[in-house]
Enzyme design. Structure first.
Site, mmCIF file in Angstrom:
data_model
loop_
_atom_site.group_PDB
_atom_site.id
_atom_site.type_symbol
_atom_site.label_atom_id
_atom_site.label_comp_id
_atom_site.label_asym_id
_atom_site.label_seq_id
_atom_site.Cartn_x
_atom_site.Cartn_y
_atom_site.Cartn_z
ATOM 1 N N HIS A 198 20.345 6.013 -16.854
ATOM 2 C CA HIS A 198 20.660 7.295 -17.495
ATOM 3 C C HIS A 198 19.961 8.491 -16.836
ATOM 4 O O HIS A 198 20.584 9.507 -16.556
ATOM 5 C CB HIS A 198 20.247 7.273 -18.969
ATOM 6 C CG HIS A 198 20.803 6.104 -19.738
ATOM 7 N ND1 HIS A 198 22.031 5.568 -19.483
ATOM 8 C CD2 HIS A 198 20.292 5.386 -20.766
ATOM 9 C CE1 HIS A 198 22.255 4.562 -20.326
ATOM 10 N NE2 HIS A 198 21.217 4.429 -21.099
ATOM 11 N N LYS B 181 29.270 -3.876 -32.557
ATOM 12 C CA LYS B 181 29.224 -3.368 -33.936
ATOM 13 C C LYS B 181 28.935 -1.878 -33.989
ATOM 14 O O LYS B 181 29.596 -1.118 -34.680
ATOM 15 C CB LYS B 181 28.114 -4.107 -34.701
ATOM 16 C CG LYS B 181 28.645 -5.302 -35.461
ATOM 17 C CD LYS B 181 27.640 -5.775 -36.467
ATOM 18 C CE LYS B 181 26.807 -6.850 -35.880
ATOM 19 N NZ LYS B 181 25.702 -7.376 -36.506
ATOM 20 N N GLY C 220 31.068 -10.872 -26.464
ATOM 21 C CA GLY C 220 29.923 -10.355 -27.220
ATOM 22 C C GLY C 220 30.418 -9.604 -28.449
ATOM 23 O O GLY C 220 29.846 -8.580 -28.852
HETATM 24 C C1 BG6 Z 1 20.449 2.523 -24.080
HETATM 25 C C2 BG6 Z 1 19.095 1.895 -24.019
HETATM 26 O O1 BG6 Z 1 21.126 2.387 -22.871
HETATM 27 O O2 BG6 Z 1 20.292 3.900 -24.396
HETATM 28 C C3 BG6 Z 1 18.355 2.078 -25.309
HETATM 29 O O3 BG6 Z 1 19.249 0.506 -23.745
HETATM 30 C C4 BG6 Z 1 18.296 3.541 -25.689
HETATM 31 O O4 BG6 Z 1 17.042 1.559 -25.250
HETATM 32 C C5 BG6 Z 1 19.681 4.139 -25.632
HETATM 33 O O5 BG6 Z 1 17.787 3.631 -27.007
HETATM 34 C C6 BG6 Z 1 19.630 5.637 -25.827
HETATM 35 O O6 BG6 Z 1 20.937 6.095 -25.958
HETATM 36 P P1 BG6 Z 1 21.245 7.415 -26.757
HETATM 37 O O7 BG6 Z 1 22.706 7.626 -26.570
HETATM 38 O O8 BG6 Z 1 20.868 7.143 -28.177
HETATM 39 O O9 BG6 Z 1 20.385 8.459 -26.133
#
Ligand code: BG6
Length: 480
Positions: free
Chosen positions: A233, A17, A10
């Site tokens: 998360h 990127k 990928g």
């Molecule tokens: C990613 C999600 O894992 O985390 C995204 O797929 C989201 O949709 C992103 O925008 C948020 O990450 P961060 O580090 O910007 O809070």
């Protein structure tokens, strides 16, 4: 000299990127990247290595946290080689047959859409023998589409690589402040003794984003906020905030404590789902398209771009303490915060005049800790005012926190899996999330919130049902 080879599937994709190339650059800039590393960037596009390097240069210029230094970029680019290969076709894997030559450690990074995880793993299998060290694999989220598919994927990965060599990435675990949660909780005397149901009234975890779906419609339609943010998360944040003190800092000891929390999540009953589970999808405002108008999104899509819910844990420490979770796209600010609100205890002062003590972990964009407590207002009157201590970690000159991917890439190279999720963490998260996925299918009133608002009205009603309000720091900052 035998080399460490990082094979990125990928290589022309968004993740490479925006995150992986800049992370490699910053590691190089800080002399943290091993001298002997070779990056094999695997992509399906018909380009030559030199063109790829030009694109990599542009990516680093656009997305690196450090200002680009061309000597360092060139040093990194010398270590990168582009390999044109269609990883959906079995025959193309012959192109990897030279991988063994002069290799010490090989790491396969699957920075591809989840539907390719299994194909790539199956096709890599014949190439995994005869390396001096067991090959490692890094797998992006979402890990599976539901519990069942996650089990199937995991079985295949374990059979192919062995659990020890699987690095399930959740980039939130690489964020500075997430790592700091454990330091602050377990490195101080003042927090841990009161970290329980006797002193904590509620916990809120709010992760809001201003962006919409942009070019990710294909992926997001299948995932939605539940799979995209909650299953991974946000439940990881819950586990770090709620875990018991680990006996030591060994990878498995920490993971054991986190798993305990995830296994204690109480699935929401159907009645609770009506009251404590809210889905949202953003509408159009002016030139800003509604979710249903985004590219590769169905015009009658029922995918949620917002979710709010109340979680409870079945544990002695947390029994009855509500965890309110909210996340969404197109909300008013880009911010992730964990707010711990303490109970009011018996006091000789008038309870109405006292504010609940609050401790806030500011995860991003500002990183730090905020503490609010009551004190006497200066003057002759016996007045109480809340005072605020606001520690900003990344405001200090000279501190430019490493991006999560830098730390995580380095850990994979070193073979440290502490900040990656173990299978049972993923499994328990899915078990909890599965209980609410079926409800999502029944939601029919989309779109139901305007861009840059705090989601649907029902999210407010949900928390007001418990006589509480959402506690973002927005308001406090205005008054600081
Ligand atoms: C990613 C999600 O894992 O985390 C995204 O797929 C989201 O949709 C992103 O925008 C948020 O990450 P961060 O580090 O910007 O809070």
């Amino acid at each position: 000299m035998k080399k460490t080879k990082l094979v990125i599937f990928g290589a022309t994709g968004d993740l490479t990127k925006r995150k992986l190339l800049p992370a490699l650059y910053n590691l190089e800039a800080e002399n943290l990247l091993p001298e002997d590393i070779k990056v094999i960037a695997v992509g399906r596009r018909e380009i030559i290595s030199d063109i790829y390097k030009e694109q990599a240069l542009e990516a680093i210029k656009s997305f690196s946290r450090n200002k680009p230094d061309f000597t360092i970029i060139n040093k990194l680019l010398e270590k990168i080689e582009y390999l044109k290969m269609d990883f959906t076709k079995d025959a193309e894997y012959q192109k990897l047959s030279t991988l063994h030559a002069d290799t010490k450690q090989v790491i396969f990074y699957l920075a591809v859409a989840p539907e390719f995880f299994e194909t790539i793993t199956l096709n890599l299998k014949p190439f995994l023998k005869n390396f001096p060290l067991p090959p490692r694999v890094v797998i992006e989220k979402p890990f599976g589409y539901d519990l069942n598919s996650a089990i199937i994927l995991n079985t295949l990965l374990v059979k192919t690589f062995g659990e020890k060599n699987i690095y399930r990435i959740d980039h939130y675990l690489g964020k500075e402040m997430l790592q700091n949660i454990m330091f602050i909780r377990f490195g101080n005397t003042i927090f841990e003794p009161i970290w329980n149901r006797d002193y904590i009234e509620q916990i809120q975890i709010i992760s809001s984003e201003t962006i919409g779906i942009e070019t990710r419609g294909n992926y997001y339609e299948r995932s939605g906020a539940i799979r995209d943010m909650l299953q991974s998360h946000l439940l990881q944040l819950v586990s770090l905030i709620a875990m018991d003190r680990p006996q030591d800092l060994k990878t498995e000891t920490i993971r054991d404590e986190k798993v305990k929390v995830l296994s204690e999540l109480i699935p929401l009953t159907l009645t609770e789902q009506k009251d404590y589970l809210v889905f949202g999808q953003y509408d159009r405002v002016g030139e800003i398209p509604a979710y249903r108008e985004e590219k590769n999104v169905s015009p009658d899509s029922n995918t949620e771009t917002f979710i709010a819910l109340r979680l409870l844990l079945n544990s002695k420490r947390w029994q009855g303490v509500p965890f309110y979770i909210m996340t969404g796209k197109r909300l008013p600010v880009k911010k992730t915060e964990i707010i711990i609100q303490f109970k009011k205890l018996p006091s000789p002062y008038n309870s109405e005049d006292l504010k609940n003590n609050q401790l806030v972990f500011k995860i991003q964009p500002e990183e730090g800790v905020y503490l609010e407590f009551n004190a006497k207002k200066p003057g002759t009157m016996e007045e109480i005012v809340p005072v605020k201590m606001d520690f900003c970690q990344n405001c200090e000159v000279g501190i430019n926190s490493p991006e999560a991917y830098e730390r995580l890439l380095l850990d994979v190279i070193k073979g440290d899996a502490t900040l990656f999720t173990r299978w049972d963490e993923v499994e328990h998260s899915w078990r909890f999330v599965e209980s609410i996925i079926s409800t999502r299918r029944k939601v029919k009133d989309f779109p139901n919130y305007l861009p840059f608002s705090w989601g649907p009205e029902a999210a407010k009603t949900m928390i007001e049902r418990d006589n509480k309000v959402w506690l973002t720091l927005e308001e406090k900052y205005e008054n600081l």
